[in-house]
Design an enzyme around this catalytic site. Structure first.
Site, PDB file in Angstrom:
ATOM      1  N   LEU A  53       0.827  -1.206   0.000  1.00  7.51           N
ATOM      2  CA  LEU A  53       0.000   0.000   0.000  1.00  7.51           C
ATOM      3  C   LEU A  53       0.862   1.257   0.000  1.00  7.51           C
ATOM      4  O   LEU A  53       0.495   2.271  -0.570  1.00  7.51           O
ATOM      5  CB  LEU A  53      -0.931   0.020   1.221  1.00  7.51           C
ATOM      6  CG  LEU A  53      -2.022  -1.034   1.258  1.00  7.51           C
ATOM      7  CD1 LEU A  53      -2.752  -1.009   2.596  1.00  7.51           C
ATOM      8  CD2 LEU A  53      -3.009  -0.816   0.117  1.00  7.51           C
ATOM      9  N   GLY A  54       2.003   1.184   0.671  1.00 13.34           N
ATOM     10  CA  GLY A  54       2.888   2.339   0.734  1.00 13.34           C
ATOM     11  C   GLY A  54       4.086   2.043   1.607  1.00 13.34           C
ATOM     12  O   GLY A  54       4.124   1.042   2.325  1.00 13.34           O
ATOM     13  N   SER A  55       5.075   2.918   1.530  1.00  9.43           N
ATOM     14  CA  SER A  55       6.256   2.736   2.369  1.00  9.43           C
ATOM     15  C   SER A  55       6.779   4.096   2.787  1.00  9.43           C
ATOM     16  O   SER A  55       6.519   5.110   2.137  1.00  9.43           O
ATOM     17  CB  SER A  55       7.336   1.936   1.635  1.00  9.43           C
ATOM     18  OG  SER A  55       7.718   2.603   0.456  1.00  9.43           O
ATOM     19  N   GLY A  56       7.505   4.093   3.899  1.00 11.81           N
ATOM     20  CA  GLY A  56       8.052   5.328   4.436  1.00 11.81           C
ATOM     21  C   GLY A  56       9.410   5.075   5.040  1.00 11.81           C
ATOM     22  O   GLY A  56      10.032   4.034   4.800  1.00 11.81           O
ATOM     23  N   GLY A  57       9.847   6.019   5.847  1.00 12.88           N
ATOM     24  CA  GLY A  57      11.176   5.956   6.426  1.00 12.88           C
ATOM     25  C   GLY A  57      11.416   4.762   7.317  1.00 12.88           C
ATOM     26  O   GLY A  57      12.532   4.250   7.392  1.00 12.88           O
ATOM     27  N   PHE A  58      10.383   4.291   8.023  1.00 16.50           N
ATOM     28  CA  PHE A  58      10.586   3.216   8.990  1.00 16.50           C
ATOM     29  C   PHE A  58       9.979   1.882   8.571  1.00 16.50           C
ATOM     30  O   PHE A  58      10.111   0.903   9.289  1.00 16.50           O
ATOM     31  CB  PHE A  58      10.029   3.609  10.358  1.00 16.50           C
ATOM     32  CG  PHE A  58      10.822   4.695  11.014  1.00 16.50           C
ATOM     33  CD1 PHE A  58      12.163   4.522  11.310  1.00 16.50           C
ATOM     34  CD2 PHE A  58      10.233   5.898  11.326  1.00 16.50           C
ATOM     35  CE1 PHE A  58      12.899   5.522  11.910  1.00 16.50           C
ATOM     36  CE2 PHE A  58      10.956   6.911  11.929  1.00 16.50           C
ATOM     37  CZ  PHE A  58      12.295   6.725  12.225  1.00 16.50           C
ATOM     38  N   LYS A  74       1.846  -3.484   8.853  1.00 17.93           N
ATOM     39  CA  LYS A  74       3.021  -2.614   8.814  1.00 17.93           C
ATOM     40  C   LYS A  74       4.221  -3.419   9.259  1.00 17.93           C
ATOM     41  O   LYS A  74       4.230  -3.992  10.345  1.00 17.93           O
ATOM     42  CB  LYS A  74       2.850  -1.400   9.723  1.00 17.93           C
ATOM     43  CG  LYS A  74       4.064  -0.479   9.667  1.00 17.93           C
ATOM     44  CD  LYS A  74       3.815   0.836  10.362  1.00 17.93           C
ATOM     45  CE  LYS A  74       4.962   1.792  10.106  1.00 17.93           C
ATOM     46  NZ  LYS A  74       4.708   3.108  10.678  1.00 17.93           N
ATOM     47  N   ASP A 186       2.757  12.094  13.092  1.00 22.31           N
ATOM     48  CA  ASP A 186       2.849  12.029  11.632  1.00 22.31           C
ATOM     49  C   ASP A 186       1.491  12.312  11.002  1.00 22.31           C
ATOM     50  O   ASP A 186       1.048  11.606  10.102  1.00 22.31           O
ATOM     51  CB  ASP A 186       3.379  10.660  11.220  1.00 22.31           C
ATOM     52  CG  ASP A 186       3.855  10.630   9.771  1.00 22.31           C
ATOM     53  OD1 ASP A 186       4.177  11.702   9.225  1.00 22.31           O
ATOM     54  OD2 ASP A 186       3.893   9.534   9.189  1.00 22.31           O
TER      55      ASP A 186
END
EC number: 2.7.11.1
Length: 193
Positions: A53-58, A74, A186
């Site tokens: 679905l998505g990705s980020g820094g962590f 997650k 966030d």
């Protein structure tokens, strides 16, 4: 419609060093969830990742099924540059696990133990809040809708009435979090469903 915010919280609650996790492994190498989160464990045989679905820094978030229900998963990645920050992010998100509010995503299960095939610090299974974020709605950007035939693009635009509903739901969720001494770190349209 109800708006849910992905949890990211403070203050940080981290388990004590030297405790065992679910009664297995050596005390010095495996961390235990805090007592209020003792229910947390993942039945890995019942978890099926569907797509990113998505990705980020962590870490990355996947649409998945768990015990037949659609969920969001997650996976907090091991961050070699900032290991402490990635651990703090994982434990901070678990601070909301015991909370129950219509405008806060519910945690289904979590674990710091992962299958050997995953290079992950921990996994959090959350309720699936849908494909469309507030970011998609505000900017009229297509969002992914899953069906048996694959993925397709669709979009909708934000009306004034919808903006008021979103705003009220966001404020209600934040007021609840703040009443629990938790601060969302966030908050942005991409994290509002």
């Amino acid at each position: 419609s109800s708006v849910n915010a992905r949890p990211c919280s403070s203050p940080l609650v981290c388990p004590a060093k030297g405790e065992k996790f679910f009664g297995v492994g050596s005390a010095s190498r495996i961390r235990q969830l805090p007592p209020r989160l003792a229910w947390c464990s993942i039945d890995w045989d019942q978890l099926c990742l569907l797509h990113l679905l998505g990705s980020g820094g962590f870490g990355s978030v996947y649409k998945a099924t768990y015990h037949g229900a659609t969920v969001a998963v997650k996976q907090v990645k091991k961050c070699s540059k900032n290991h402490l920050a990635s651990r703090q992010s994982f434990w901070a998100e678990l601070n909301v696990a015991c909370l129950d509010h219509n405008n806060v995503v519910h945690i289904v299960a979590a674990s710091t133990c992962t299958p050997t095939s995953q290079d992950s610090l921990g996994t959090i299974i959350m309720e699936y809040a849908g494909n469309c974020t507030l970011h998609h709605v505000i900017y009229g950007i297509g969002y992914l809708t899953g069906n048996n035939d694959g993925l397709k693009r669709d979009h909708e635009f934000l009306s004034t009435a919808q903006a008021v509903v979103y705003s009220c739901d966001i404020v209600a969720g934040l007021m609840f979090l703040h009443s629990q001494l938790i601060v969302h770190l966030d908050l942005k349209p991409a994290n509002i469903f």
